[in-house]
Scaffold this motif. Structure first.
Motif, mmCIF file in Angstrom:
data_model
loop_
_atom_site.group_PDB
_atom_site.id
_atom_site.type_symbol
_atom_site.label_atom_id
_atom_site.label_comp_id
_atom_site.label_asym_id
_atom_site.label_seq_id
_atom_site.Cartn_x
_atom_site.Cartn_y
_atom_site.Cartn_z
ATOM 1 N N GLY A 172 0.795 -1.217 0.000
ATOM 2 C CA GLY A 172 0.000 0.000 0.000
ATOM 3 C C GLY A 172 0.829 1.269 0.000
ATOM 4 O O GLY A 172 1.895 1.328 0.630
ATOM 5 N N LEU A 173 0.337 2.277 -0.706
ATOM 6 C CA LEU A 173 0.938 3.615 -0.710
ATOM 7 C C LEU A 173 -0.152 4.642 -0.477
ATOM 8 O O LEU A 173 -1.158 4.670 -1.199
ATOM 9 N N VAL A 174 0.032 5.469 0.539
ATOM 10 C CA VAL A 174 -0.864 6.597 0.799
ATOM 11 C C VAL A 174 -0.142 7.872 0.409
ATOM 12 O O VAL A 174 0.956 8.151 0.909
ATOM 13 N N TYR A 231 3.706 2.520 2.775
ATOM 14 C CA TYR A 231 4.420 3.719 2.334
ATOM 15 C C TYR A 231 3.477 4.915 2.477
ATOM 16 O O TYR A 231 2.290 4.837 2.125
ATOM 17 N N VAL A 232 4.016 6.036 2.960
ATOM 18 C CA VAL A 232 3.233 7.267 3.075
ATOM 19 C C VAL A 232 4.051 8.415 2.490
ATOM 20 O O VAL A 232 5.185 8.658 2.918
ATOM 21 N N MET A 247 5.487 11.251 8.283
ATOM 22 C CA MET A 247 4.216 10.876 8.879
ATOM 23 C C MET A 247 4.397 9.709 9.842
ATOM 24 O O MET A 247 5.372 8.958 9.768
ATOM 25 N N GLU A 248 3.442 9.570 10.760
ATOM 26 C CA GLU A 248 3.440 8.477 11.718
ATOM 27 C C GLU A 248 2.001 8.092 12.029
ATOM 28 O O GLU A 248 1.053 8.806 11.673
ATOM 29 N N LEU A 289 8.905 10.708 2.087
ATOM 30 C CA LEU A 289 8.425 9.331 2.006
ATOM 31 C C LEU A 289 8.775 8.601 3.297
ATOM 32 O O LEU A 289 9.927 8.603 3.736
ATOM 33 N N THR A 290 7.781 7.980 3.904
ATOM 34 C CA THR A 290 7.959 7.199 5.120
ATOM 35 C C THR A 290 7.519 5.768 4.854
ATOM 36 O O THR A 290 6.450 5.541 4.285
#
Length: 350
Positions: free
Chosen positions: A50-52, A235-236, A242-243, A278-279
């Motif tokens: 997943g990627l947000v 992935y965010v 982000m957390e 990117l996190t």
């Protein structure tokens, strides 16, 4: 009087201590918001990636299901707010993300031998309050190889039965979770994928949902009914690191940040030249620990994280030489001491 045994022990300890000073110290995928079933019994779901992407008021959620084995078709459920736009995701996106976040490789030299012996993822409507239909099929659309059916309604149990009847991965124990999404005004996007001339295997084509939201969210509660431990990789991409909002994080599970840093927008499927943060977050959790959809928030700082993967290089021969040298030094010292004592004809030195 000092015994011969004590002299030998002292000499060996001294040699080993010197040797230690010379050598020195030895330097699945996210199975989350889409419950999936392959049509073939020999295949199974291996999870999803997943990627947000979050731009302040709009979220883009890209998912790619992963199949272990081969199957002729697959189906899954994805909850999202009403009005979400469904489009085909970019091929190669997650390969690019994996490459951008791969660990930095460093060599770690092993000088000391290990003698321990140990060894070191639309049916018929039912009744509902106020006369509203329990199940509403709002539309069907084809997106590349996907057939997507948008389902609303008021009765989670009825929606679950509709999904089960039509071959989607829904069980009776999912009804409360389905109900909670319907109560929030969300929709359930039932996705079916049929290959075009080839069996489905490995990472499937990505699907992308875009919707307006006040806060970025990763729907994961359907995985609470999973039958085995889940590996979550998320992935965010946003303007800052982000957390997870702590109140939505799974209980008793640590979230590992494998990567955090700035990348070009093109890496995450955005605009080239745009700098995004990117996190990459990774979890291994029991399904029962999931109690809410993940809400994402800005981290206190944009501190970067780069995971390091160590490659062990065998240099144990150096340690073996040091040990041999130590024994040799102990033996030479012992011989010297014996000869001196015999030459002087006196007792052992005190």
């Amino acid at each position: 009087m000092v015994t011969l045994r004590r002299v030998v022990v002292l000499l060996m300890a001294l040699a080993l201590s010197l040797g230690a000073q010379v050598v020195g110290p030895a330097a699945s995928y996210a199975c989350a918001c889409g419950a999936m079933i392959p049509s073939d019994a020999t295949a199974r779901s291996a999870g999803e990636i997943g990627l947000v992407r979050w731009y302040g008021s709009t979220e883009t959620l890209t998912l790619s299901m992963v199949v272990r084995g081969e199957t002729s078709s697959a189906a899954w459920i994805m909850p999202a707010p009403a009005g979400a736009g469904v489009t085909l995701g970019e091929e190669g996106l997650f390969d690019r993300l994996a490459k951008a976040t791969r660990p930095r490789v460093e060599k770690r030299y092993d000088y000391w031998p290990d003698w321990s012996g140990g060894s070191d993822g639309a049916g018929a409507p039912g009744g509902a309050a106020g006369g509203s239909p329990a199940v509403v099929v709002e539309g069907r659309t084809t997106v590349g190889p996907f057939e997507v059916t948008t389902i609303g309604g008021t009765d989670g149990g009825a929606v679950t039965r509709w999904l089960t009847t039509h071959g989607y991965p829904a069980r009776t124990d999912l009804a409360p979770t389905m109900q909670s999404y319907l109560d929030r005004g969300w929709r359930l996007y039932a996705v079916r994928l049929t290959p075009r001339g080839a069996a489905l295997r490995g990472e499937l084509s990505p699907l992308r949902l875009t919707f307006a939201t006040e806060e970025p969210v990763y729907p994961i509660r359907l995985s609470r009914s999973a039958r085995s431990r889940q590996s979550v990789v998320l992935y965010v991409a946003a303007l800052h690191r982000m957390e997870l909002e702590p109140s939505t994080a799974p209980t008793g599970t640590a979230t590992r940040v494998r990567f955090a840093g700035r990348v070009d927008g093109s890496v995450v499927g955005g605009t080239e030249g745009q700098h995004l943060y990117l996190t990459k977050m990774v979890q291994s959790l029991e399904p029962s620990s999931i109690h809410a959809d993940y809400v994402l928030r800005q981290a206190p700082s944009d501190a970067e994280v780069h995971e390091v993967r160590y490659v062990d290089v065998d240099r144990t021969w150096v340690g073996e030489l040091v040990i041999l040298a130590g024994f040799g030094a102990a033996l030479v010292g012992l011989v010297f001491l014996l000869r001196r004592t015999r030459r002087e004809g006196g007792p052992w030195p005190r």
